[in-house]
Design an enzyme around this catalytic site. Structure first.
Site, mmCIF file in Angstrom:
data_model
loop_
_atom_site.group_PDB
_atom_site.id
_atom_site.type_symbol
_atom_site.label_atom_id
_atom_site.label_comp_id
_atom_site.label_asym_id
_atom_site.label_seq_id
_atom_site.Cartn_x
_atom_site.Cartn_y
_atom_site.Cartn_z
ATOM 1 N N LYS A 43 38.563 34.348 21.424
ATOM 2 C CA LYS A 43 37.796 33.866 20.273
ATOM 3 C C LYS A 43 38.703 33.688 19.048
ATOM 4 C CE LYS A 43 33.661 35.704 19.436
ATOM 5 N NZ LYS A 43 32.454 34.888 19.208
ATOM 6 N N ARG A 116 33.029 40.601 15.106
ATOM 7 C CA ARG A 116 32.816 40.280 16.524
ATOM 8 C C ARG A 116 34.008 40.662 17.383
ATOM 9 N NH1 ARG A 116 29.012 35.486 16.460
ATOM 10 N NH2 ARG A 116 29.029 34.849 14.295
ATOM 11 N N GLY A 125 28.833 38.763 26.739
ATOM 12 C CA GLY A 125 27.761 39.736 26.555
ATOM 13 C C GLY A 125 28.162 41.180 26.810
ATOM 14 N N MET A 127 30.546 42.987 25.153
ATOM 15 C CA MET A 127 30.941 43.768 23.976
ATOM 16 C C MET A 127 30.081 43.371 22.783
ATOM 17 S SD MET A 127 34.989 44.145 24.483
ATOM 18 C CE MET A 127 35.240 42.423 24.623
ATOM 19 N N ARG A 383 35.549 27.420 23.211
ATOM 20 C CA ARG A 383 36.391 27.885 24.326
ATOM 21 C C ARG A 383 36.164 26.943 25.501
ATOM 22 N NH1 ARG A 383 32.598 33.114 25.268
ATOM 23 N NH2 ARG A 383 30.785 31.925 25.849
ATOM 24 N N HIS A 501 33.929 37.905 66.390
ATOM 25 C CA HIS A 501 33.468 36.679 67.031
ATOM 26 C C HIS A 501 32.532 35.888 66.112
ATOM 27 C CE1 HIS A 501 30.637 34.483 69.690
ATOM 28 N NE2 HIS A 501 31.787 34.090 70.235
ATOM 29 N N SER A 813 53.859 28.442 65.819
ATOM 30 C CA SER A 813 52.630 28.514 65.014
ATOM 31 C C SER A 813 52.267 29.982 64.853
ATOM 32 C CB SER A 813 51.504 27.742 65.692
ATOM 33 O OG SER A 813 50.341 27.880 64.924
ATOM 34 N N CYS A 880 48.048 29.132 62.320
ATOM 35 C CA CYS A 880 46.708 28.812 62.796
ATOM 36 C C CYS A 880 45.790 30.027 62.796
ATOM 37 C CB CYS A 880 46.763 28.155 64.167
ATOM 38 S SG CYS A 880 47.463 29.220 65.430
ATOM 39 N N TYR A 900 52.853 23.027 58.035
ATOM 40 C CA TYR A 900 51.408 22.816 57.903
ATOM 41 C C TYR A 900 50.638 24.124 58.017
ATOM 42 C CZ TYR A 900 51.126 23.373 62.980
ATOM 43 O OH TYR A 900 51.207 23.881 64.243
#
Ligand code: PEP
Ligand code: MG
Length: 927
Positions: A43, A116, A125, A127, A383, A501, A813, A880, A900
């Protein structure tokens, strides 16, 4: 009633304070700026930016920010301030006074301030805020004289008393009253009584006299309840308020929020002290909040709400229905209310102009707070605004088109979780917020699902045929449940972890699934389940949130998945940027097609054994079972020959869907006993077909049982003990490929050998592959099949001998499900039980079956890449395991130099985004 405050202390020596503790803003200047969030909080940094940046210089009421380190100091020093703070605050107050021409505590022309909180990261909300600080019996008459508006002054005063008593005198003191007996609640009730007494509905209908009388009564009540006077001194009020904001950093709500969001305790909050402007000075005054674009749809339309004659807290409290700022902001409740555009056209125009300038400056959608005091507009906060997944994608694409941001920025604007929202139906967050979960489990499959409880896979299929929507609730699932799982809206299991599974299958389909919800007790016999004290019958409605792992009673509202074109456009953007390849783990033509549609560049894992689950699997499964329980090679070869056409056909279908792209087909992996039927009927049918007795079959089945099957007779080991099994699979792959080539279809099969730990294993299998290849080429007459042979890397030993494996293998892999299992020594199927606690107790930062443990398992991966590529530079390396679709793991794979990642079809877009983000991050690091 007084309890210990949460005196979490940092040790004194930890807090090194900078010289400057307070930063001023106002009058077109600011000492701070937006980049100083760590010091000034979000803020404070944005107030400074709005007030002082030459492009903005917006009408921000002057004020100052006390830095976050003071909060840390305050807690480390028994709630004391650094000695120099007082002087700095006073000096800055004087500057505010100079700019406003008002004086703090002055009876004639008093300055009032708001106090604030504002941490580095927004904690909405969590503080505290205190408004109207500086109103005392001394300053009230002056302000009345000045404003000629006694009602306004008394209203501001009663608000100050209410907030101050609640925040400073009660909460900051660590007082925890019984339910409904908090001072704020007690004062609220007095306000309500007053309204009743006067026969009015709204606060705004109370007169100056009413409010004055109420204020006096409030002060008496406070004295009576809290045993202290409400302070009638402006300085006491100010320092009380500052201390209360610091105290609120360790308030219960804030601490709990930090735990959830992972915000460190030692960040502290800043305190913003700012000149009050008043939205409650009459009908030419107002207060409101707005978003520079619609945060729910992402549309480039100014969206906001305001309340006439009110202070900020009224908007938050929801006492009155706010008016829309324009027609685009109207909703069901507000559609008949006048807009700001209609009521104050000039102010609206100014606000629109600010909206445009702010977006241009911040290059993002902003959430703003404003106040209009007697027709003059003030900005109180801005913000970067929160948004849902749909809105995030739309805004990123729109802003790119508007040339507000670059391609790279657009890609970074959407989080993987937000993108996931576009892929599945989800629970309506508004409706969900009103419900309490009845059970919790692991969030194994995405999205949400609403359905009626069924307890068997058969029922799931039957009920679905009747047009019912069902949730399949099981202890845990097994391959025989597949049809029922497919038919269900969602799956809930009482046991199992993230690679059980049910979890694997559900994620593969993008189906909502919660596993390991241990509070669910299943009574199959009586067709009911028990959760805690409550019983649910078959047919009762429940709702699952697969993203959170929450189970709800009844039907929670659903929101359907988003527009596809937007998703496609966004993925194209990611594809243009990323370097890491993205493939899919798919075992059926349907899943392959889905993944291809999402942009998968091949299959990274086709598990052959999955053809024995699900649709049309009865016959091949029967043949497979015959093969498994065969005693002699002869029996086995006969069964394999019967199985062959099914397998060839299955592989062919998928190769066809993936034409032109590589398909990694993994040779059969799981322990054989998994396929032995459990039901007597099936066992008898099998015995009959084999021409053996039921007892004999039972004996054979028993002999297949292993006490530790995950480390037993599986993977390449099967192919070594029974080479004919390897041979049949390889032949199916090559014949399917040859037939497709003859049809003019390009295929790139890659044969993958699982569970390898020794180079001799692959060296044993390779000649079989080569021989079968030659035979198929000869038999079919095709010239060549462009194929590769590689190995999975899923046993730690394989990582260490990667150099040897690279001598014969075309690709690696990583099977990180097994690599994690064997690296940690955690059973994949049982770890759910203790992993939950491991994470709660912070033994592990996350479930390593979901996200790669970079320090340990990641090290194995790095060693493998290094040793493998040292021998074979062009070695293709992928992953994989399930982690291949996890954004943090994708980033790790990018950085580790993999070619990949491969993941379930519904994770493909997520992996594409994560790969693009990893590339952007790498590039920005190099700059
Ligand atoms: C793995 O182990 O990571 C893998 C992909 O193989 P599976 O899950 O089939 O054991
Ligand atoms: Mg494996």
């Amino acid at each position: 009633m007084k309890t210990e405050t949460n005196n979490k202390k940092t040790s004194k020596k930890d807090v090194k304070l900078p010289k400057k503790l307070v930063y001023f803003f106002g009058g077109g200047k600011a000492e701070g700026n937006e980049s100083m969030k760590n010091l000034l909080g979000g803020k404070g940094a944005n107030l400074a930016e709005m007030a002082g940046h030459p492009d903005l210089r917006l009408p921000v009421p002057p004020g100052f920010t006390i830095i976050t380190d003071v909060c840390t100091y305050y807690w480390a020093n028994n709630r004391k301030y650094p000695p120099q703070l007082k002087e700095e605050v006073e000096k800055n107050l004087r500057r505010v006074e100079q700019l406003t021409g008002k004086k703090f505590g002055d009876p004639k022309n008093p300055l009032l301030v708001s106090v604030r909180s504002g941490a580095r990261k927004s904690m909405p909300g969590m503080m505290e805020t205190i408004l109207n600080v500086g109103l005392t019996t001394k300053t009230i008459p002056g302000l009345i004289e000045l404003t000629k508006n006694p009602r306004f002054v008394w209203d501001a005063y009663r608000r100050l008393i209410m907030m101050y008593a609640d925040v400073v005198m009660e909460k900051a003191e660590g007082i925890e009253p019984e339910d409904d007996m908090g001072i704020r609640k007690q004062l609220d009730r007095m306000l309500e009584e007053k309204k009743k007494e006067k026969g009015v509905e709204n606060d705004t209908d109370l007169t100056a006299e009413d409010l004055q009388e109420l204020s006096e009564k409030f002060k008496e009540k406070i004295k009576q309840v809290l045993g202290k006077e409400f302070p009638d001194d402006h300085n006491k009020q100010l320092w009380g308020a500052i201390g209360a904001v610091f105290a609120s950093w360790n308030g219960k709500r804030a601490v709990a929020y930090r735990r959830i969001e992972g915000i460190p305790d030692d960040w502290g909050t800043a305190v913003n002290v700012q000149t009050m402007v008043f939205g409650n000075m009459g009908n030419d005054s107002a207060t409101g909040v707005a978003f520079t674009r619609n945060p729910a749809t992402g549309e480039n339309k100014f969206y906001g709400e305001f309340l006439l004659n009110a202070q900020g807290e009224d908007v938050v409290a929801g006492i009155r229905t706010p008016n829309p700022i324009n027609d685009e902001s109207k909703n069901e409740h507000s559609k008949n209310l006048p807009t700001l555009k209609e009521l104050m056209p000039d102010v609206y125009k100014q606000l629109e102009d600010i909206r445009r300038r702010l977006e241009k400056h911040y290059r993002d959608m902003l959430d703003i707070e404003f106040t209009i005091e007697k027709g003059k507009l003030y900005m109180l906060q801005c913000r970067v605004g929160k948004r849902n997944g749909f809105a995030a994608v739309r805004m990123a694409l729109d802003m790119l088109k508007e040339k507000l941001i670059t391609k790279e920025e657009a890609v970074m604007r959407v989080s993987p979780a937000q993108l996931d929202e576009l892929l599945h139906p989800i629970l309506d967050p508004k409706d969900e917020a009103t419900k309490k979960p009845i059970a919790k489990g692991l969030p194994a499959g995405p999205g949400g699902a609403v359905g009626r409880i069924v307890l068997t896979a058969n029922d799931a299929v039957e009920w679905t045929k009747r047009g019912e929507k069902v949730i399949l609730v099981r202890e845990e699932t097994n391959p025989e449940d597949i049809e029922g799982m497919r038919a269900s809206e969602g799956i809930l299991t009482a046991r199992g972890g993230m690679t059980s599974h049910a979890a694997l299958v559900a994620r593969g389909w993008g189906k909502c699934c919660i596993v390991g919800a241990s509070a669910v007790l299943i009574d199959l016999k009586n067709k009911k389940i028990k959760i805690g004290e409550k019983e649910f019958k078959e047919g009762d409605w429940i709702t699952l949130n697969g993203a959170k792992g929450n189970v709800y009673e009844g039907q929670v509202k659903m929101l359907s998945a988003g527009e596809n074109q937007m998703l496609k456009d966004f993925l194209k953007l990611c594809n243009d940027i990323r370097k890491l390849g993205v493939r899919t783990n798919a075992d059926t033509p349907e899943d392959s097609a889905k993944a291809r549609e999402f942009g998968a560049e091949g299959i990274g894992l086709f598990r052959i054994e999955h053809m024995f689950y699900g649709k049309n699997s009865e016959e091949p499964l029967f043949k497979l079972r015959k093969m498994i329980v065969s005693k002699t090679k002869e029996e086995r070869v006969k069964a394999l020959n019967e199985l062959f056409p099914y397998m060839k056909n299955d592989i062919k279908e998928t190769l066809k869907v993936m034409k032109g792209l590589p398909v990694t087909i993994r040779l059969i992996d799981p322990p054989l006993h998994e396929f032995v039927p459990h039901s007597e009927d099936k066992l008898k049918a099998l015995a009959k077909d084999l021409g053996i007795s039921f007892e004999e079959l039972n004996e054979r089945a028993k002999s297949l049982m292993e006490s530790n099957p995950m480390m037993g007779h599986r993977g390449v080991r099967l192919g070594i003990t029974y080479p004919e099994i390897t041979e049949m699979q390889v032949r199916a792959i090559f014949e399917a490929s040859a037939e497709l080539i003859k049809e003019g279809i390009k295929v790139y099969p890659e044969i993958m050998i699982p569970v390898v730990s020794h180079e001799k294993e692959v060296e044993f299998v390779l000649p079989i592959i080569k021989r079968v290849y030659d035979e198929v080429i000869k038999k079919t007459g095709v010239k060549k099949i462009d194929y590769k042979v590689g190995t999975m890397i899923e046993i730690p030993r394989a990582c260490l001998i990667a150099g040897k494996l690279a001598q014969t293998m075309d690709f690696f892999s990583f099977g990180t499900n097994d690599l994690t299992q064997m690296g940690f020594g955690y059973s994949r199927d049982d770890a759910g039980v203790f992993l939950k606690e491991y994470i709660e107790k912070k033994i592990l930062p996350a479930d390593p079956f979901q996200t790669i443990d970079q320090e340990g398992i990641g090290e194995f991966i790095k060693i493998t890449v290094e040793r493998g590529r040292a021998v074979r530079k062009d070695l293709k390396i992928g992953i994989c395991g399930e982690q291949g679709g996890d954004p943090a793991s994708v980033e790790f794979c990018h950085n580790a130099g993999l070619n990949y990642v491969s993941c379930s079809p519904f994770r493909v877009p997520i992996a594409i985004l994560a790969a693009a983000q990893a590339q952007v991050k790498e590039k920005s690091k190099k700059k």
